[in-house]
Design a protein around this motif. Structure first.
Motif, PDB file in Angstrom:
ATOM      1  N   TRP A 190       0.843  -1.189   0.000  1.00  0.00           N
ATOM      2  CA  TRP A 190       0.000   0.000   0.000  1.00  0.00           C
ATOM      3  C   TRP A 190       0.886   1.250   0.000  1.00  0.00           C
ATOM      4  O   TRP A 190       0.609   2.218  -0.713  1.00  0.00           O
ATOM      5  N   GLN A 200       2.035   1.909  -3.398  1.00  0.00           N
ATOM      6  CA  GLN A 200       0.946   2.449  -4.214  1.00  0.00           C
ATOM      7  C   GLN A 200       0.744   3.930  -3.929  1.00  0.00           C
ATOM      8  O   GLN A 200       0.588   4.733  -4.847  1.00  0.00           O
ATOM      9  N   VAL A 201       0.743   4.302  -2.662  1.00  0.00           N
ATOM     10  CA  VAL A 201       0.566   5.710  -2.281  1.00  0.00           C
ATOM     11  C   VAL A 201       1.698   6.552  -2.862  1.00  0.00           C
ATOM     12  O   VAL A 201       1.456   7.624  -3.425  1.00  0.00           O
ATOM     13  N   SER A 237      -0.603   6.943  -9.195  1.00  0.00           N
ATOM     14  CA  SER A 237      -1.300   6.174 -10.221  1.00  0.00           C
ATOM     15  C   SER A 237      -0.278   5.295 -10.937  1.00  0.00           C
ATOM     16  O   SER A 237       0.778   5.779 -11.354  1.00  0.00           O
ATOM     17  N   PHE A 281      -7.520  -2.501  -1.585  1.00  0.00           N
ATOM     18  CA  PHE A 281      -6.123  -2.921  -1.721  1.00  0.00           C
ATOM     19  C   PHE A 281      -5.856  -3.853  -0.554  1.00  0.00           C
ATOM     20  O   PHE A 281      -5.904  -3.457   0.605  1.00  0.00           O
ATOM     21  N   GLY A 337      -6.352  -0.382   2.099  1.00  0.00           N
ATOM     22  CA  GLY A 337      -6.620   0.866   1.395  1.00  0.00           C
ATOM     23  C   GLY A 337      -7.633   0.703   0.285  1.00  0.00           C
ATOM     24  O   GLY A 337      -8.149  -0.396   0.048  1.00  0.00           O
ATOM     25  N   VAL A 368      -8.312   1.893  -3.856  1.00  0.00           N
ATOM     26  CA  VAL A 368      -7.794   2.454  -5.104  1.00  0.00           C
ATOM     27  C   VAL A 368      -8.953   2.646  -6.077  1.00  0.00           C
ATOM     28  O   VAL A 368     -10.030   2.081  -5.900  1.00  0.00           O
ATOM     29  N   LYS A 385      -5.177   4.238  -9.038  1.00  0.00           N
ATOM     30  CA  LYS A 385      -4.550   5.271  -8.206  1.00  0.00           C
ATOM     31  C   LYS A 385      -5.026   5.105  -6.771  1.00  0.00           C
ATOM     32  O   LYS A 385      -6.157   4.670  -6.512  1.00  0.00           O
ATOM     33  N   ALA A 386      -4.151   5.437  -5.848  1.00  0.00           N
ATOM     34  CA  ALA A 386      -4.489   5.387  -4.426  1.00  0.00           C
ATOM     35  C   ALA A 386      -5.538   6.444  -4.127  1.00  0.00           C
ATOM     36  O   ALA A 386      -5.430   7.585  -4.575  1.00  0.00           O
ATOM     37  N   PRO A 422      -6.357   5.354   2.626  1.00  0.00           N
ATOM     38  CA  PRO A 422      -6.099   4.184   3.467  1.00  0.00           C
ATOM     39  C   PRO A 422      -7.333   3.893   4.321  1.00  0.00           C
ATOM     40  O   PRO A 422      -8.161   4.780   4.542  1.00  0.00           O
TER      41      PRO A 422
END
Length: 155
Positions: A33, A36-37, A41, A67, A78, A80, A103-104, A107
């Motif tokens: 995660w 990803q953050v 994207s 996620f 999270g 997305v 995209k994130a 959370p």
């Protein structure tokens, strides 16, 4: 209404009042995660199971996905959003598989564990529980809202 993969109801093309919900699994040692953050994207690739790949193909721009950290953690951490629909994976020499971009979004304030999901009778029907080896699975709207509430975020 048209039917998407795994029987999820989808609105007619062009009518985006409703979105579909999903769950994407990743080994945190490979892609977490936090990764990803940091990326914001990026593409979601490496899916080689035909059923999971069909689920990727059914994703539409604007759909949301949990996620999920697999492996030892086994928890949703999270949310997305799909920002690019299915396209060929350049690393797949067979040409059969593809990927989407996500995209994130946010959370979860409190991660939701697989143990919590299995213990909740309202969530026992989820593919996460019934087909635990799939890396991309659908989540119905009621379950999405329920899990968001468990995670301390607004659905």
């Amino acid at each position: 209404m048209a039917q998407g993969a795994a029987g999820l109801k989808r609105v007619a093309e062009g009518d985006r009042d409703r979105i579909a919900y999903w769950l994407l699994k990743s080994e945190p040692g490979t892609w977490s995660w936090q990764d990803q953050v940091k990326a914001g994207s990026t593409f979601w690739d490496g899916v080689r199971n035909p059923q999971a790949s069909n689920n990727l193909k059914a994703m539409r721009k604007g759909d949301r996905a949990f996620f999920y950290h697999s492996g030892d953690e086994r928890r949703i951490v999270g949310i997305v959003e799909v920002v690019k629909e299915f396209y060929p994976d350049p690393h797949d020499e067979s040409g059969r598989f593809g990927m989407v971009d996500v995209k994130a979004v946010a959370p979860l304030k409190m991660p939701v564990t697989l143990e919590q999901i299995k213990a909740d009778p309202a969530l026992g029907h989820l593919a996460l529980v019934r087909q635990s080896r799939l890396s991309v699975v659908p989540v119905d709207e009621a379950a999405w809202k329920h899990i968001c509430t468990m995670g301390g975020v607004k659905p």
